[in-house]
Write a protein that holds these residues in place. Structure first.
Motif, PDB file in Angstrom:
ATOM      1  N   LEU A   1       6.608   6.989   1.199  1.00 26.75           N
ATOM      2  CA  LEU A   1       7.635   5.993   0.851  1.00 26.75           C
ATOM      3  C   LEU A   1       7.114   4.587   1.136  1.00 26.75           C
ATOM      4  O   LEU A   1       7.279   3.655   0.328  1.00 26.75           O
ATOM      5  CB  LEU A   1       8.863   6.267   1.709  1.00 26.75           C
ATOM      6  CG  LEU A   1      10.222   5.870   1.149  1.00 26.75           C
ATOM      7  CD1 LEU A   1      10.524   6.616  -0.123  1.00 26.75           C
ATOM      8  CD2 LEU A   1      11.311   6.194   2.176  1.00 26.75           C
ATOM      9  N   ALA A   2       6.470   4.431   2.285  1.00 30.23           N
ATOM     10  CA  ALA A   2       5.953   3.116   2.683  1.00 30.23           C
ATOM     11  C   ALA A   2       4.898   2.633   1.683  1.00 30.23           C
ATOM     12  O   ALA A   2       4.912   1.463   1.278  1.00 30.23           O
ATOM     13  CB  ALA A   2       5.357   3.182   4.084  1.00 30.23           C
ATOM     14  N   ILE A   3       4.013   3.524   1.273  1.00 27.25           N
ATOM     15  CA  ILE A   3       2.946   3.138   0.328  1.00 27.25           C
ATOM     16  C   ILE A   3       3.554   2.734  -1.007  1.00 27.25           C
ATOM     17  O   ILE A   3       3.213   1.697  -1.582  1.00 27.25           O
ATOM     18  CB  ILE A   3       1.938   4.295   0.146  1.00 27.25           C
ATOM     19  CG1 ILE A   3       1.163   4.541   1.444  1.00 27.25           C
ATOM     20  CG2 ILE A   3       0.969   4.002  -0.990  1.00 27.25           C
ATOM     21  CD1 ILE A   3       0.290   5.787   1.415  1.00 27.25           C
ATOM     22  N   VAL A   4       4.466   3.560  -1.498  1.00 25.77           N
ATOM     23  CA  VAL A   4       5.073   3.293  -2.810  1.00 25.77           C
ATOM     24  C   VAL A   4       5.823   1.971  -2.802  1.00 25.77           C
ATOM     25  O   VAL A   4       5.649   1.129  -3.690  1.00 25.77           O
ATOM     26  CB  VAL A   4       6.020   4.455  -3.202  1.00 25.77           C
ATOM     27  CG1 VAL A   4       6.868   4.082  -4.406  1.00 25.77           C
ATOM     28  CG2 VAL A   4       5.234   5.712  -3.501  1.00 25.77           C
ATOM     29  N   GLU A   5       6.635   1.767  -1.779  1.00 24.29           N
ATOM     30  CA  GLU A   5       7.449   0.542  -1.748  1.00 24.29           C
ATOM     31  C   GLU A   5       6.595  -0.693  -1.442  1.00 24.29           C
ATOM     32  O   GLU A   5       6.952  -1.815  -1.832  1.00 24.29           O
ATOM     33  CB  GLU A   5       8.589   0.688  -0.731  1.00 24.29           C
ATOM     34  CG  GLU A   5       9.615   1.750  -1.131  1.00 24.29           C
ATOM     35  CD  GLU A   5      10.187   1.550  -2.536  1.00 24.29           C
ATOM     36  OE1 GLU A   5      10.436   0.389  -2.947  1.00 24.29           O
ATOM     37  OE2 GLU A   5      10.364   2.556  -3.247  1.00 24.29           O
ATOM     38  N   LEU A   6       5.464  -0.484  -0.784  1.00 23.48           N
ATOM     39  CA  LEU A   6       4.560  -1.620  -0.544  1.00 23.48           C
ATOM     40  C   LEU A   6       4.002  -2.137  -1.867  1.00 23.48           C
ATOM     41  O   LEU A   6       3.895  -3.354  -2.072  1.00 23.48           O
ATOM     42  CB  LEU A   6       3.408  -1.149   0.359  1.00 23.48           C
ATOM     43  CG  LEU A   6       2.748  -2.202   1.239  1.00 23.48           C
ATOM     44  CD1 LEU A   6       3.749  -2.799   2.203  1.00 23.48           C
ATOM     45  CD2 LEU A   6       1.590  -1.589   2.016  1.00 23.48           C
ATOM     46  N   PHE A   7       3.657  -1.223  -2.748  1.00 21.34           N
ATOM     47  CA  PHE A   7       3.181  -1.642  -4.071  1.00 21.34           C
ATOM     48  C   PHE A   7       4.269  -2.410  -4.809  1.00 21.34           C
ATOM     49  O   PHE A   7       4.011  -3.424  -5.461  1.00 21.34           O
ATOM     50  CB  PHE A   7       2.753  -0.419  -4.906  1.00 21.34           C
ATOM     51  CG  PHE A   7       1.429   0.150  -4.498  1.00 21.34           C
ATOM     52  CD1 PHE A   7       1.300   1.486  -4.169  1.00 21.34           C
ATOM     53  CD2 PHE A   7       0.292  -0.643  -4.446  1.00 21.34           C
ATOM     54  CE1 PHE A   7       0.082   2.021  -3.794  1.00 21.34           C
ATOM     55  CE2 PHE A   7      -0.935  -0.117  -4.067  1.00 21.34           C
ATOM     56  CZ  PHE A   7      -1.039   1.221  -3.739  1.00 21.34           C
ATOM     57  N   ARG A   8       5.495  -1.921  -4.693  1.00 20.63           N
ATOM     58  CA  ARG A   8       6.605  -2.597  -5.363  1.00 20.63           C
ATOM     59  C   ARG A   8       6.816  -3.981  -4.748  1.00 20.63           C
ATOM     60  O   ARG A   8       7.044  -4.958  -5.453  1.00 20.63           O
ATOM     61  CB  ARG A   8       7.889  -1.772  -5.252  1.00 20.63           C
ATOM     62  CG  ARG A   8       8.915  -2.109  -6.334  1.00 20.63           C
ATOM     63  CD  ARG A   8      10.278  -1.534  -6.026  1.00 20.63           C
ATOM     64  NE  ARG A   8      10.276  -0.107  -5.810  1.00 20.63           N
ATOM     65  CZ  ARG A   8      10.339   0.797  -6.773  1.00 20.63           C
ATOM     66  NH1 ARG A   8      10.391   0.423  -8.021  1.00 20.63           N
ATOM     67  NH2 ARG A   8      10.361   2.084  -6.486  1.00 20.63           N
ATOM     68  N   TYR A   9       6.705  -4.065  -3.433  1.00 21.24           N
ATOM     69  CA  TYR A   9       6.918  -5.341  -2.724  1.00 21.24           C
ATOM     70  C   TYR A   9       5.879  -6.373  -3.152  1.00 21.24           C
ATOM     71  O   TYR A   9       6.192  -7.549  -3.307  1.00 21.24           O
ATOM     72  CB  TYR A   9       6.830  -5.102  -1.214  1.00 21.24           C
ATOM     73  CG  TYR A   9       6.926  -6.368  -0.392  1.00 21.24           C
ATOM     74  CD1 TYR A   9       5.794  -6.953   0.180  1.00 21.24           C
ATOM     75  CD2 TYR A   9       8.152  -6.998  -0.198  1.00 21.24           C
ATOM     76  CE1 TYR A   9       5.882  -8.110   0.920  1.00 21.24           C
ATOM     77  CE2 TYR A   9       8.246  -8.169   0.544  1.00 21.24           C
ATOM     78  CZ  TYR A   9       7.107  -8.711   1.102  1.00 21.24           C
ATOM     79  OH  TYR A   9       7.192  -9.871   1.840  1.00 21.24           O
ATOM     80  N   PHE A  10       4.641  -5.920  -3.359  1.00 23.50           N
ATOM     81  CA  PHE A  10       3.587  -6.850  -3.770  1.00 23.50           C
ATOM     82  C   PHE A  10       3.607  -7.137  -5.265  1.00 23.50           C
ATOM     83  O   PHE A  10       2.705  -7.773  -5.784  1.00 23.50           O
ATOM     84  CB  PHE A  10       2.206  -6.316  -3.333  1.00 23.50           C
ATOM     85  CG  PHE A  10       1.947  -6.471  -1.869  1.00 23.50           C
ATOM     86  CD1 PHE A  10       1.642  -5.376  -1.075  1.00 23.50           C
ATOM     87  CD2 PHE A  10       2.031  -7.711  -1.247  1.00 23.50           C
ATOM     88  CE1 PHE A  10       1.426  -5.506   0.290  1.00 23.50           C
ATOM     89  CE2 PHE A  10       1.811  -7.857   0.120  1.00 23.50           C
ATOM     90  CZ  PHE A  10       1.514  -6.754   0.887  1.00 23.50           C
ATOM     91  N   GLY A  11       4.646  -6.689  -5.954  1.00 23.80           N
ATOM     92  CA  GLY A  11       4.836  -7.036  -7.356  1.00 23.80           C
ATOM     93  C   GLY A  11       3.948  -6.287  -8.319  1.00 23.80           C
ATOM     94  O   GLY A  11       3.709  -6.759  -9.430  1.00 23.80           O
ATOM     95  N   LEU A  12       3.433  -5.126  -7.916  1.00 17.85           N
ATOM     96  CA  LEU A  12       2.577  -4.368  -8.831  1.00 17.85           C
ATOM     97  C   LEU A  12       3.465  -3.581  -9.799  1.00 17.85           C
ATOM     98  O   LEU A  12       3.506  -2.347  -9.787  1.00 17.85           O
ATOM     99  CB  LEU A  12       1.647  -3.444  -8.043  1.00 17.85           C
ATOM    100  CG  LEU A  12       0.621  -4.181  -7.180  1.00 17.85           C
ATOM    101  CD1 LEU A  12      -0.162  -3.210  -6.314  1.00 17.85           C
ATOM    102  CD2 LEU A  12      -0.344  -4.962  -8.048  1.00 17.85           C
TER     103      LEU A  12
END
Lengths: 427, 290
Positions: free
Chosen positions: B101-112
């Motif tokens: 979850l952390a990895i997936v949402e980190l990508f979303r947070y960085f605008g990918l």
């Protein structure tokens, strides 16, 4: 002791006066900037490009000294806030809070761009009316806002829309379908759409209109947001003898539909709305496998149209200022024009009084990046097919060599529509 | 239309099998829950994109490098996190799901987010089969899927490491008696699983775009295939992939595209009710017999 106290009091008074005088001198001096608020979904490309377009126009106007308000020249200043209304799961009240915040905190004189979602726009109209701040929206497309203005013009007169609305958008889509029928004899259409409210409504509306126009609606197929395999729909389109595939998508994966259409060589022309296909980046993103697809551009300016020089100026100015071409096909060009319309209305009104400004805006007749800008009684910019009379949307066709060629309306077309090599005209 | 549907059904089945192979290796064969599987899939995708576009590395360097890096990430997840909750299945699931979850949402947070994140196909073009044009990338995926499945079957049945993977799932204490370091094998299993996941990602993602939400979809699909096929059975995974793949394609064709995901979910529920060990699973066979 008494003498020292008197001296201290005198010094304190002098210091206080020294602080106060400059404040009094500048308060309401008329050199205050005219504050433009941009409350929109800044986390989305369209929102960001709208803000950049507003900033571009503001810089151009300020470079010439600003806007004449009465007998004083004042410059524009842009304040923005991310209201996140386009993000899934964000409730409308949260977006409204952002709009109210920018009005109260930043004391904006006008709002540009506005919400993405139609329900957020409709709800924000009451806030805008309450604080009497002119709003020139460029993204939300519902005609319901125009109806609301007409029901109570005195209350909602502050709301304008510079971008296209659903009615004109449907008009262009039907226009291109009639053109395909006239040029190639096509009358069998397969509709593929994203399973979201706006696309479902669009698919339903187009089905009804096309049926009335003598088209055979072979199938209407919905795809959930995030779907990345469109093979079943394309197989069905081939099997049912479709001549036109009408896609209605705004999700990033939608370009895969065109890639698959080409690799499967489905003998039907792809003509509709695939939002990711609008900008120049789409060619590289989809490895150049989008040649032949027709795609709607909601407002010209996002694509430069040689017959409308202002659109070419905006397109090139944006690229020069931001180092990249505008990618979104809906919102940025009208956002740019909104600043100029506002400036011109302020100069005609001679003040920033909201009611005077609204009266001046209603009389707008401006040649902008999107064409000729005039408002109807619902405060919607009039769109049509003649840039000397109306604002314009257009249809582009992707061509080999990463070229986007304007093919409709005919008055601004750069070339005729070319059919893919694996299909023939029905005439 | 039937033949075309069958062709794409087979392709869809092999894609499912490829996606599930790595998950089956760790969860099915080695008994280690790796619910960060979907996150590793998109990590491989975005990582490859960055190596290709941001660093300008060639395709033949970027993709293998990313497969290796993802394998290392898988190994590190075990070595630094799972090792502390080893044997506590619920904790393993929660820990890996949280990491994912952390990895997936980190990508979303960085605008990918957006369509520009895509990988190029290996082979361009298409050919006619069963009355429908099939692109060469999909044909490549089918060939790779067959080769990889065969290789994995041989690996788990006929190599020391593969047998060790199966051993730690059956009885860890007995495996220790044989002098096999179970933690080392578990970390290797996670690494192999991560590598297989990354391999699936770099061949499948060129068919579309790299989407953050695919992290959740991939985990669900892998879980569905492994549960239906039976944890621990490679043949079961293949059979389940074909059942689900063809069912999904035919559902989409004749019922509607929404039914594709419902097929997976219904299959999971049905198999858990009728035969919890899966079609060819062996882990709960004894309890079911009794």
């Amino acid at each position: 002791m008494k003498r020292i106290n008197s001296m201290c009091l005198a010094i304190a008074c002098i210091v206080c006066i020294g602080f106060l005088v400059p404040q009094l001198a500048t308060a309401g001096s008329g050199n205050d900037p005219i504050i433009i608020g941009v409350p929109t979904s800044l986390g989305f490309t369209s929102g960001r490009e709208c803000l950049k377009s507003v900033t571009l126009a503001v810089e151009e106007i300020n470079a010439k000294g600003g806007v004449m308000v009465g007998d004083t020249k004042r410059k524009f200043q842009v304040e923005s806030i991310d209201i996140r209304d386009a993000a899934p799961g964000v409730p409308v009240p949260e977006a409204l809070l952002g709009i109210e915040k920018i009005i109260l905190d930043k004391k904006v004189h006008a709002i540009l761009v506005g919400p993405f979602r139609s329900e957020a726009l409709l709800a924000s109209m009451d806030i805008v009316a309450k604080y009497k701040v002119p709003m020139l929206g460029t993204i939300a497309m519902t005609p319901a806002s125009e109806e609301k203005i007409k029901t109570d013009p005195e209350k909602y007169k502050y709301i304008f829309r510079v971008g296209i609305n659903v009615k004109y958008f449907v008009g262009y889509m039907m226009g291109i379908m009639n053109y395909l029928n006239k040029e190639f004899g096509f009358n069998r259409v397969f509709i593929m759409h994203q399973d979201v409210l706006w696309a479902r409504g669009g698919a339903k509306g187009f089905s009804a209109l096309l049926k009335k126009g003598g088209w055979s609606i072979l199938e209407v197929e919905a795809y959930p947001t995030g779907a990345s395999d469109f093979s079943t729909g394309l197989i069905k389109a081939r099997a049912t003898g479709a001549q036109v595939i009408l896609p209605i998508f705004d999700m990033p994966q939608a370009g895969i539909l065109v890639k698959q259409w080409r690799s499967m060589k489905v003998p039907a022309i792809m003509s509709g709305i695939i939002v990711p296909l609008a900008g120049s980046d789409a060619w590289k993103a989809f490895e150049g496998k989008i040649a032949g697809a027709l795609n709607m551009v909601f407002e010209i300016g996002s694509i430069p149209v040689p017959k409308v020089p202002e659109s070419v100026h905006y397109f090139n100015a944006y690229k020069q200022r931001w180092g990249e071409e505008v990618q979104e096909q809906h919102g940025p060009a009208p956002a740019y024009d909104s600043v100029y319309i506002l400036a011109e209305a302020i100069e005609r009104a001679g003040s920033l009084d909201p009611d005077a400004l609204v009266a001046a805006l209603e009389k707008t007749d401006w040649m902008g990046a999107i064409g000729r800008i005039r408002f109807d009684e619902g405060h919607q910019v009039i769109f049509g097919n003649d840039p000397s009379q109306t604002a314009l949307g257009c249809m582009i066709q992707w061509r080999e060599g990463a070229k986007r060629v304007v093919v409709y309306p005919e008055v601004i077309a750069e070339d005729k529509i070319l059919l893919p090599t694996w299909m023939k005209s029905a005439k | 239309m039937l033949l075309s549907t069958l062709v794409y059904g087979v392709v869809n089945s092999v894609i499912l099998a490829l996606v599930a192979l790595g998950f089956n290796l760790t969860f099915g064969i080695s008994g280690i829950a790796n619910f960060a599987y979907g996150a590793l899939y998109i990590l491989a995708g975005f990582g490859s994109w960055m190596l290709l576009n941001a660093l300008g590395l060639p395709l033949l360097v970027s993709l293998p490098a990313m497969v290796l890096m993802t394998a290392l990430v898988g190994g590190f997840i075990y070595r630094f996190i799972l090792i502390r909750v080893r044997g506590m299945v619920i904790s393993e699931v929660i820990a890996t799901f949280g990491i994912g979850l952390a990895i997936v949402e980190l990508f979303r947070y960085f605008g990918l987010v957006g369509f520009k994140y895509s990988l190029p196909v290996f082979v361009d073009g298409s050919f006619l089969i069963g009355g429908v044009f099939l692109d060469l990338q999909r044909a490549f995926i089918v060939v790779l899927g067959v080769v990889l499945t065969g290789t994995l079957w041989i690996f788990t049945l006929h190599t020391k490491t593969g047998l060790a993977f199966r051993g730690i799932a059956q009885n860890e204490r007995t495996v220790l008696c044989f002098g096999i370091d179970s933690d080392r094998i578990a970390a290797l299993s996670m690494g192999f699983g991560g590598g297989l996941c990354a391999l699936a990602a770099v061949v499948i993602l060129p068919l579309g775009t790299i989407s953050v939400d695919a992290g959740y979809d991939v985990l669900l699909q892998a879980l569905a295939v492994c549960i239906v096929g039976g944890l621990g059975s490679a043949v079961g995974v293949i059979i389940a992939s074909f059942i689900l793949g063809i069912a999904q394609t035919f559902s989409a064709m004749y019922l509607g595209t929404h039914w594709m995901m419902i097929v997976s979910l219904v299959a999971i529920l049905a198999i858990l009710v009728i035969r919890p060990s899966g079609l060819l699973g062996k882990q709960k066979e004894l309890e079911e017999r009794i």
